[in-house]
Design a protein around this motif. Structure first.
Motif, PDB file in Angstrom:
ATOM      1  N   LYS A   1       8.146   1.519  -1.736  1.00  0.00           N
ATOM      2  CA  LYS A   1       8.386   0.088  -1.737  1.00  0.00           C
ATOM      3  C   LYS A   1       8.380  -0.443  -0.180  1.00  0.00           C
ATOM      4  CE  LYS A   1      10.838  -0.520  -5.918  1.00  0.00           C
ATOM      5  NZ  LYS A   1      12.195  -0.642  -6.619  1.00  0.00           N
ATOM      6  N   TRP A   2       8.846   0.386   0.687  1.00  0.00           N
ATOM      7  CA  TRP A   2       8.930   0.363   2.159  1.00  0.00           C
ATOM      8  C   TRP A   2       9.108   1.599   2.915  1.00  0.00           C
ATOM      9  CZ3 TRP A   2       7.273  -4.165   3.910  1.00  0.00           C
ATOM     10  CH2 TRP A   2       7.813  -4.487   5.282  1.00  0.00           C
ATOM     11  N   CYS A   3       8.762   1.512   4.174  1.00  0.00           N
ATOM     12  CA  CYS A   3       8.762   2.467   4.850  1.00  0.00           C
ATOM     13  C   CYS A   3       8.896   2.112   6.679  1.00  0.00           C
ATOM     14  CB  CYS A   3       7.434   3.557   4.750  1.00  0.00           C
ATOM     15  SG  CYS A   3       6.020   2.599   5.451  1.00  0.00           S
ATOM     16  N   THR A   4       9.302   3.286   7.422  1.00  0.00           N
ATOM     17  CA  THR A   4       9.379   2.597   8.888  1.00  0.00           C
ATOM     18  C   THR A   4       7.908   3.071   9.353  1.00  0.00           C
ATOM     19  OG1 THR A   4      11.632   3.701   8.949  1.00  0.00           O
ATOM     20  CG2 THR A   4      10.544   3.500  11.014  1.00  0.00           C
ATOM     21  N   GLN A   5       7.264   2.003   9.556  1.00  0.00           N
ATOM     22  CA  GLN A   5       6.018   1.755   9.889  1.00  0.00           C
ATOM     23  C   GLN A   5       5.578   2.729  11.232  1.00  0.00           C
ATOM     24  OE1 GLN A   5       2.844  -1.123   8.825  1.00  0.00           O
ATOM     25  NE2 GLN A   5       2.851  -1.510  10.904  1.00  0.00           N
ATOM     26  N   GLU A   6       6.430   2.424  12.327  1.00  0.00           N
ATOM     27  CA  GLU A   6       6.182   3.261  13.474  1.00  0.00           C
ATOM     28  C   GLU A   6       6.087   4.844  13.317  1.00  0.00           C
ATOM     29  OE1 GLU A   6       9.431   0.038  14.712  1.00  0.00           O
ATOM     30  OE2 GLU A   6       8.228   1.125  12.781  1.00  0.00           O
ATOM     31  N   LYS A   7       6.974   5.269  12.479  1.00  0.00           N
ATOM     32  CA  LYS A   7       7.066   6.625  12.250  1.00  0.00           C
ATOM     33  C   LYS A   7       5.915   7.184  11.552  1.00  0.00           C
ATOM     34  CE  LYS A   7      12.091   7.391  12.357  1.00  0.00           C
ATOM     35  NZ  LYS A   7      13.304   7.648  11.466  1.00  0.00           N
ATOM     36  N   VAL A   8       5.529   6.222  10.640  1.00  0.00           N
ATOM     37  CA  VAL A   8       4.399   6.827   9.801  1.00  0.00           C
ATOM     38  C   VAL A   8       3.174   6.736  10.806  1.00  0.00           C
ATOM     39  CG1 VAL A   8       2.676   5.979   8.015  1.00  0.00           C
ATOM     40  CG2 VAL A   8       5.201   5.696   7.697  1.00  0.00           C
ATOM     41  N   LEU A   9       2.956   5.787  11.530  1.00  0.00           N
ATOM     42  CA  LEU A   9       1.568   5.594  12.143  1.00  0.00           C
ATOM     43  C   LEU A   9       1.606   7.026  13.320  1.00  0.00           C
ATOM     44  CD1 LEU A   9       1.203   1.874  12.831  1.00  0.00           C
ATOM     45  CD2 LEU A   9      -0.070   3.223  11.393  1.00  0.00           C
ATOM     46  N   MET A  10       2.775   7.444  13.559  1.00  0.00           N
ATOM     47  CA  MET A  10       3.035   8.601  14.792  1.00  0.00           C
ATOM     48  C   MET A  10       2.595   9.788  14.043  1.00  0.00           C
ATOM     49  SD  MET A  10       5.797   7.477  17.432  1.00  0.00           S
ATOM     50  CE  MET A  10       7.124   7.161  16.329  1.00  0.00           C
ATOM     51  N   HIS A  11       2.789   9.999  12.625  1.00  0.00           N
ATOM     52  CA  HIS A  11       2.794  11.315  12.246  1.00  0.00           C
ATOM     53  C   HIS A  11       1.048  11.618  12.270  1.00  0.00           C
ATOM     54  CE1 HIS A  11       2.916  14.433   9.121  1.00  0.00           C
ATOM     55  NE2 HIS A  11       4.273  13.892   9.148  1.00  0.00           N
ATOM     56  N   PRO A  12       1.015  12.912  12.630  1.00  0.00           N
ATOM     57  CA  PRO A  12      -0.288  13.475  12.819  1.00  0.00           C
ATOM     58  C   PRO A  12      -1.074  13.643  11.466  1.00  0.00           C
ATOM     59  CG  PRO A  12       1.301  15.126  12.700  1.00  0.00           C
ATOM     60  CD  PRO A  12       2.144  13.990  12.755  1.00  0.00           C
ATOM     61  N   SER A  13      -0.475  13.345  10.143  1.00  0.00           N
ATOM     62  CA  SER A  13      -1.270  13.413   9.121  1.00  0.00           C
ATOM     63  C   SER A  13      -2.170  12.287   8.855  1.00  0.00           C
ATOM     64  CB  SER A  13      -0.442  13.663   7.816  1.00  0.00           C
ATOM     65  OG  SER A  13       0.492  12.728   7.506  1.00  0.00           O
ATOM     66  N   VAL A  14      -1.651  10.945   9.406  1.00  0.00           N
ATOM     67  CA  VAL A  14      -2.241   9.765   9.200  1.00  0.00           C
ATOM     68  C   VAL A  14      -3.586   9.637   9.719  1.00  0.00           C
ATOM     69  CG1 VAL A  14      -2.014   7.359   9.664  1.00  0.00           C
ATOM     70  CG2 VAL A  14       0.016   8.524   8.792  1.00  0.00           C
ATOM     71  N   ALA A  15      -4.706   9.449   9.216  1.00  0.00           N
ATOM     72  CA  ALA A  15      -6.217   9.225   9.520  1.00  0.00           C
ATOM     73  C   ALA A  15      -6.514   7.888  10.057  1.00  0.00           C
ATOM     74  CB  ALA A  15      -6.925   9.888   8.582  1.00  0.00           C
ATOM     75  N   CYS A  16      -6.234   6.717   9.180  1.00  0.00           N
ATOM     76  CA  CYS A  16      -6.385   5.399   9.377  1.00  0.00           C
ATOM     77  C   CYS A  16      -5.393   4.637   8.939  1.00  0.00           C
ATOM     78  CB  CYS A  16      -7.634   5.240   8.928  1.00  0.00           C
ATOM     79  SG  CYS A  16      -7.934   5.216   7.083  1.00  0.00           S
ATOM     80  N   PHE A  17      -5.564   3.338   9.019  1.00  0.00           N
ATOM     81  CA  PHE A  17      -4.438   2.306   8.582  1.00  0.00           C
ATOM     82  C   PHE A  17      -5.259   1.106   8.289  1.00  0.00           C
ATOM     83  CE2 PHE A  17      -0.780  -0.884  10.286  1.00  0.00           C
ATOM     84  CZ  PHE A  17      -0.655  -1.092   9.068  1.00  0.00           C
ATOM     85  N   ILE A  18      -5.061   0.798   6.806  1.00  0.00           N
ATOM     86  CA  ILE A  18      -5.627  -0.424   6.235  1.00  0.00           C
ATOM     87  C   ILE A  18      -4.614  -1.619   6.317  1.00  0.00           C
ATOM     88  CG2 ILE A  18      -6.378  -1.721   4.119  1.00  0.00           C
ATOM     89  CD1 ILE A  18      -7.359   1.039   3.125  1.00  0.00           C
ATOM     90  N   SER A  19      -4.983  -2.506   7.348  1.00  0.00           N
ATOM     91  CA  SER A  19      -3.836  -3.559   7.717  1.00  0.00           C
ATOM     92  C   SER A  19      -4.426  -4.725   7.768  1.00  0.00           C
ATOM     93  CB  SER A  19      -3.620  -3.023   9.160  1.00  0.00           C
ATOM     94  OG  SER A  19      -2.795  -4.026   9.643  1.00  0.00           O
TER      95      SER A  19
END
Length: 213
Positions: A83-101
């Motif tokens: 339902k919700w997350c801390t976006q800054e932490k998610v985007l800094m995570h090395p497993s994240v490849a891209c962001f649909i925004s």
């Protein structure tokens, strides 16, 4: 505004580097059921791992928007919906490849400083302009083409996922995203960002005390 689900960070920790599509439309955009269906079809067909943030008003609620049972069942091994997350932490995570925004300015800045390629899906206000910057100026992402009826087809979303994740342009987009990250970090460490704020503060001091001029 909503409770953060920290489980997503634990889930990301178990994912390989640059393997997860992060999907979030922020606190204001509410997708129609048709757009949710097109997006879940694209994610399902991509065979990629994904973290999808669907805020409470996007779930089974007064808006009547929900994820199909088939989608939930077929993607449960490679997808997580919160339902919700801390976006800054998610985007800094090395497993994240891209962001649909949707490309609000805050999210756009966050992608620049974290070096994450973007699939830009703008809706209103400054978002189309920011999406244009991402595609044509920063060149750290691609833009979803919207049909005349205002929707993005599943095929179009799939195309963007392929482009950013493993298409011929993927390596270049990632490289450009990392270059933008380095530029942003330099600007914060004695670069133009610091110089501009120092000049602004000096101006305020002088304006408030002309004798210092």
């Amino acid at each position: 505004m909503w409770k953060v689900e920290d489980s997503c960070m634990e889930w990301l920790d178990k994912s390989p580097p640059s393997s997860v599509i992060y999907v979030s439309f922020g606190s204001l955009v509410v997708l129609s059921q048709e757009q949710v269906d097109n997006l879940d079809t694209a994610l399902m067909n991509s065979n990629k791992a994904f973290l999808w943030v669907i805020k409470p008003s996007d779930g089974v609620s007064k808006d009547g928007v929900e994820l199909p049972i088939e989608f939930v069942g077929e993607t449960k091994e490679r997808g997580l919906v919160v339902k919700w997350c801390t976006q800054e932490k998610v985007l800094m995570h090395p497993s994240v490849a891209c962001f649909i925004s949707p490309c609000g300015w805050n999210s756009t800045l966050e992608t620049l400083v974290t070096g994450v390629p973007v699939i830009a899906w703008p809706f209103w206000t400054d978002q189309p302009t920011n999406a244009m910057l991402i595609e044509n100026v920063f060149r750290n992402g691609v833009r979803v083409n919207i049909a005349k009826d205002g929707t993005a087809s599943a095929e179009e979303i799939e195309r963007c996922i392929r482009d950013v994740m493993d298409g011929p342009r993927a390596e270049g987009l990632k490289k450009k995203a990392m270059e933008m990250k380095e530029s942003a970090q330099k600007a914060l460490k004695g670069g133009t960002s610091n110089k501009n704020i120092d000049q602004f503060i000096s101006y305020l001091i002088i304006a408030g005390n002309p004798a210092r001029a």
